[in-house]
Design a protein around this motif. Structure first.
Motif, PDB file in Angstrom:
ATOM      1  N   THR A 117     -16.228 -36.617  52.573  1.00 26.03           N
ATOM      2  CA  THR A 117     -15.695 -35.760  51.488  1.00 26.03           C
ATOM      3  C   THR A 117     -16.407 -37.064  50.214  1.00 26.03           C
ATOM      4  OG1 THR A 117     -15.149 -38.465  52.630  1.00 26.03           O
ATOM      5  CG2 THR A 117     -13.416 -36.653  52.984  1.00 26.03           C
ATOM      6  N   SER A 118     -17.508 -37.358  50.108  1.00 25.32           N
ATOM      7  CA  SER A 118     -17.981 -37.653  48.970  1.00 25.32           C
ATOM      8  C   SER A 118     -18.355 -36.560  48.121  1.00 25.32           C
ATOM      9  CB  SER A 118     -18.899 -38.720  49.294  1.00 25.32           C
ATOM     10  OG  SER A 118     -19.708 -38.359  49.495  1.00 25.32           O
ATOM     11  N   GLU A 119     -18.590 -35.573  48.766  1.00 21.65           N
ATOM     12  CA  GLU A 119     -19.088 -34.140  47.527  1.00 21.65           C
ATOM     13  C   GLU A 119     -18.059 -32.953  47.622  1.00 21.65           C
ATOM     14  OE1 GLU A 119     -22.869 -32.367  49.588  1.00 21.65           O
ATOM     15  OE2 GLU A 119     -23.490 -35.279  49.930  1.00 21.65           O
ATOM     16  N   LYS A 120     -16.891 -33.686  46.605  1.00 26.36           N
ATOM     17  CA  LYS A 120     -16.015 -33.093  46.567  1.00 26.36           C
ATOM     18  C   LYS A 120     -16.188 -32.349  45.417  1.00 26.36           C
ATOM     19  CE  LYS A 120     -12.994 -37.251  45.976  1.00 26.36           C
ATOM     20  NZ  LYS A 120     -14.006 -38.019  46.109  1.00 26.36           N
ATOM     21  N   GLU A 166     -27.537 -25.792  55.698  1.00 24.70           N
ATOM     22  CA  GLU A 166     -26.068 -25.650  57.042  1.00 24.70           C
ATOM     23  C   GLU A 166     -25.399 -25.831  56.391  1.00 24.70           C
ATOM     24  OE1 GLU A 166     -27.962 -28.533  59.407  1.00 24.70           O
ATOM     25  OE2 GLU A 166     -28.597 -29.824  58.062  1.00 24.70           O
ATOM     26  N   GLU A 167     -24.979 -26.533  55.617  1.00 26.12           N
ATOM     27  CA  GLU A 167     -24.036 -26.072  54.492  1.00 26.12           C
ATOM     28  C   GLU A 167     -23.026 -25.357  54.334  1.00 26.12           C
ATOM     29  OE1 GLU A 167     -25.575 -30.253  52.076  1.00 26.12           O
ATOM     30  OE2 GLU A 167     -25.178 -28.838  51.514  1.00 26.12           O
ATOM     31  N   LEU A 168     -21.473 -25.971  54.652  1.00 24.71           N
ATOM     32  CA  LEU A 168     -20.455 -25.083  54.203  1.00 24.71           C
ATOM     33  C   LEU A 168     -19.206 -25.842  53.035  1.00 24.71           C
ATOM     34  CD1 LEU A 168     -20.467 -24.643  57.297  1.00 24.71           C
ATOM     35  CD2 LEU A 168     -19.474 -22.739  57.279  1.00 24.71           C
ATOM     36  N   VAL A 169     -18.410 -24.569  52.264  1.00 21.40           N
ATOM     37  CA  VAL A 169     -17.810 -25.856  51.608  1.00 21.40           C
ATOM     38  C   VAL A 169     -16.203 -25.036  51.631  1.00 21.40           C
ATOM     39  CG1 VAL A 169     -16.944 -25.237  48.845  1.00 21.40           C
ATOM     40  CG2 VAL A 169     -19.303 -25.568  49.420  1.00 21.40           C
ATOM     41  N   SER A 170     -15.290 -25.602  51.808  1.00 19.82           N
ATOM     42  CA  SER A 170     -13.463 -25.618  52.333  1.00 19.82           C
ATOM     43  C   SER A 170     -13.476 -25.652  51.808  1.00 19.82           C
ATOM     44  CB  SER A 170     -13.542 -26.624  53.453  1.00 19.82           C
ATOM     45  OG  SER A 170     -11.997 -26.919  53.519  1.00 19.82           O
ATOM     46  N   LEU A 171     -13.032 -25.237  50.898  1.00 22.68           N
ATOM     47  CA  LEU A 171     -11.993 -24.279  49.220  1.00 22.68           C
ATOM     48  C   LEU A 171     -10.836 -23.497  49.610  1.00 22.68           C
ATOM     49  CD1 LEU A 171     -11.993 -23.477  46.576  1.00 22.68           C
ATOM     50  CD2 LEU A 171     -13.014 -21.251  48.161  1.00 22.68           C
ATOM     51  N   GLU A 196     -13.402 -22.134  32.523  1.00 28.53           N
ATOM     52  CA  GLU A 196     -14.398 -23.455  32.155  1.00 28.53           C
ATOM     53  C   GLU A 196     -14.016 -24.534  34.240  1.00 28.53           C
ATOM     54  OE1 GLU A 196     -14.969 -28.867  30.805  1.00 28.53           O
ATOM     55  OE2 GLU A 196     -13.625 -27.226  29.883  1.00 28.53           O
ATOM     56  N   SER A 197     -12.501 -24.063  34.751  1.00 20.82           N
ATOM     57  CA  SER A 197     -12.946 -24.471  35.405  1.00 20.82           C
ATOM     58  C   SER A 197     -13.757 -23.879  36.837  1.00 20.82           C
ATOM     59  CB  SER A 197     -11.307 -24.349  36.235  1.00 20.82           C
ATOM     60  OG  SER A 197     -10.304 -24.724  35.228  1.00 20.82           O
ATOM     61  N   LEU A 198     -13.565 -22.235  36.639  1.00 17.33           N
ATOM     62  CA  LEU A 198     -14.354 -21.332  37.619  1.00 17.33           C
ATOM     63  C   LEU A 198     -15.592 -21.555  37.453  1.00 17.33           C
ATOM     64  CD1 LEU A 198     -12.469 -17.596  36.370  1.00 17.33           C
ATOM     65  CD2 LEU A 198     -12.788 -19.275  38.910  1.00 17.33           C
ATOM     66  N   GLU A 199     -16.648 -21.721  36.014  1.00 15.82           N
ATOM     67  CA  GLU A 199     -17.668 -22.782  35.935  1.00 15.82           C
ATOM     68  C   GLU A 199     -17.930 -23.217  36.782  1.00 15.82           C
ATOM     69  OE1 GLU A 199     -18.535 -22.569  31.555  1.00 15.82           O
ATOM     70  OE2 GLU A 199     -18.507 -20.539  31.019  1.00 15.82           O
ATOM     71  N   LYS A 200     -17.141 -25.149  37.197  1.00 19.33           N
ATOM     72  CA  LYS A 200     -17.429 -25.570  37.321  1.00 19.33           C
ATOM     73  C   LYS A 200     -17.320 -25.423  39.278  1.00 19.33           C
ATOM     74  CE  LYS A 200     -15.933 -29.473  34.239  1.00 19.33           C
ATOM     75  NZ  LYS A 200     -17.478 -30.595  34.739  1.00 19.33           N
ATOM     76  N   LEU A 201     -16.415 -24.374  39.456  1.00 24.29           N
ATOM     77  CA  LEU A 201     -16.438 -24.089  41.061  1.00 24.29           C
ATOM     78  C   LEU A 201     -17.995 -23.475  41.006  1.00 24.29           C
ATOM     79  CD1 LEU A 201     -14.480 -23.510  43.846  1.00 24.29           C
ATOM     80  CD2 LEU A 201     -13.308 -21.655  42.790  1.00 24.29           C
ATOM     81  N   LEU A 202     -17.848 -22.455  40.749  1.00 22.83           N
ATOM     82  CA  LEU A 202     -19.027 -21.778  40.748  1.00 22.83           C
ATOM     83  C   LEU A 202     -20.431 -22.954  41.341  1.00 22.83           C
ATOM     84  CD1 LEU A 202     -18.893 -18.516  38.527  1.00 22.83           C
ATOM     85  CD2 LEU A 202     -18.773 -18.378  40.962  1.00 22.83           C
ATOM     86  N   LYS A 203     -21.130 -23.413  40.282  1.00 24.27           N
ATOM     87  CA  LYS A 203     -21.618 -24.341  40.271  1.00 24.27           C
ATOM     88  C   LYS A 203     -21.423 -25.335  41.468  1.00 24.27           C
ATOM     89  CE  LYS A 203     -22.566 -24.558  35.175  1.00 24.27           C
ATOM     90  NZ  LYS A 203     -22.295 -24.891  34.255  1.00 24.27           N
ATOM     91  N   PHE A 204     -20.597 -25.783  41.614  1.00 28.51           N
ATOM     92  CA  PHE A 204     -20.396 -26.687  42.861  1.00 28.51           C
ATOM     93  C   PHE A 204     -20.220 -26.198  44.120  1.00 28.51           C
ATOM     94  CE2 PHE A 204     -18.090 -28.483  46.176  1.00 28.51           C
ATOM     95  CZ  PHE A 204     -18.216 -29.363  46.577  1.00 28.51           C
ATOM     96  N   VAL A 205     -20.172 -24.661  44.370  1.00 30.93           N
ATOM     97  CA  VAL A 205     -20.168 -23.608  46.035  1.00 30.93           C
ATOM     98  C   VAL A 205     -21.524 -23.479  45.480  1.00 30.93           C
ATOM     99  CG1 VAL A 205     -18.508 -22.021  47.644  1.00 30.93           C
ATOM    100  CG2 VAL A 205     -17.463 -23.368  45.900  1.00 30.93           C
TER     101      VAL A 205
END
Length: 210
Positions: free
Chosen positions: A67-70, A33-38, A104-113
């Motif tokens: 906001t703690s999960e950003k 039920e979660e979404l990620v605002s990007l 590295e930035s894209l790896e972090k983004l993929l893992k987060f989203v």
């Protein structure tokens, strides 16, 4: 999702079956039920020329913005950093010198989203820029389902009438009509957080007539 993007997603899924197992979960259907605002901040509004400066993302769950999960990433400076970009984003070369590489930035983004749906403002642009950098490095683009708050706002506005607000689809106009504070305009995390609040307000309000 456009037809072109849908075709690319199918092709990416086929490639992933034959390639690295690391990212295959991104192509699985999300059942939570979660979404990620990007949001990403770039040097140009032209996808083919845009260089990424920063990436921001925040989790939405139900009617809450977590906001703690950003995620907040500053990238290393591109070869060319236009003066107009510095004026808008307030990111100088010295501010980017300690930034992460694109990979590295894209790896972090993929893992987060992960495989969660993505929310954004004019989000097709953000995804197109990300795809342009993802494909050469990872062999696929962002496979996530996405929701554009501008489209959502337009549909709700058309159904509810104008009220005191005109059909202003600008970021600032939408925020004003929905009484949403603008947090750090033209910063990736600020715009991602504001967009998340706009999305929650749109989903929770039956009407936009004020």
């Amino acid at each position: 999702m456009t037809i072109k993007r849908r075709i690319r997603r199918i092709n990416d899924r086929w490639k992933m079956r034959r390639a690295d197992q690391t990212w295959q979960y991104l192509f699985q259907k999300y059942r939570g039920e979660e979404l990620v605002s990007l949001d990403i901040e770039t040097t140009s509004l032209e996808v083919s020329k845009a260089q990424m400066l920063s990436i921001g993302a925040v989790v939405i769950k139900g009617n809450r913005v977590l906001t703690s999960e950003k995620l907040s990433i500053t990238l290393s400076p591109p070869k060319e950093l236009p003066q107009d970009s510095i004026k808008i984003h307030k990111l100088r070369r010295m501010d980017l010198n300690e930034g992460l590489s694109v990979q590295e930035s894209l790896e972090k983004l993929l893992k987060f989203v992960g495989n969660r749906p993505v929310v954004g403002y004019s989000v097709a642009y953000d995804l197109a820029v990300l795809d342009r950098f993802l494909r050469p490095l990872f062999g696929f683009g962002m496979p996530n389902r996405y929701i554009d708050v501008m489209d959502l706002y337009r549909k709700k506005k058309a159904l509810s009438g104008s009220g005191d607000c005109q059909m202003d689809l600008s970021f600032e106009g939408m925020a004003k009509c929905l009484d949403v504070p603008i947090l750090g305009r033209h910063t990736a995390l600020g715009d991602a957080t504001t967009t998340a609040i706009i999305y929650v307000r749109l989903k929770s309000s039956a009407s936009l007539v004020k």
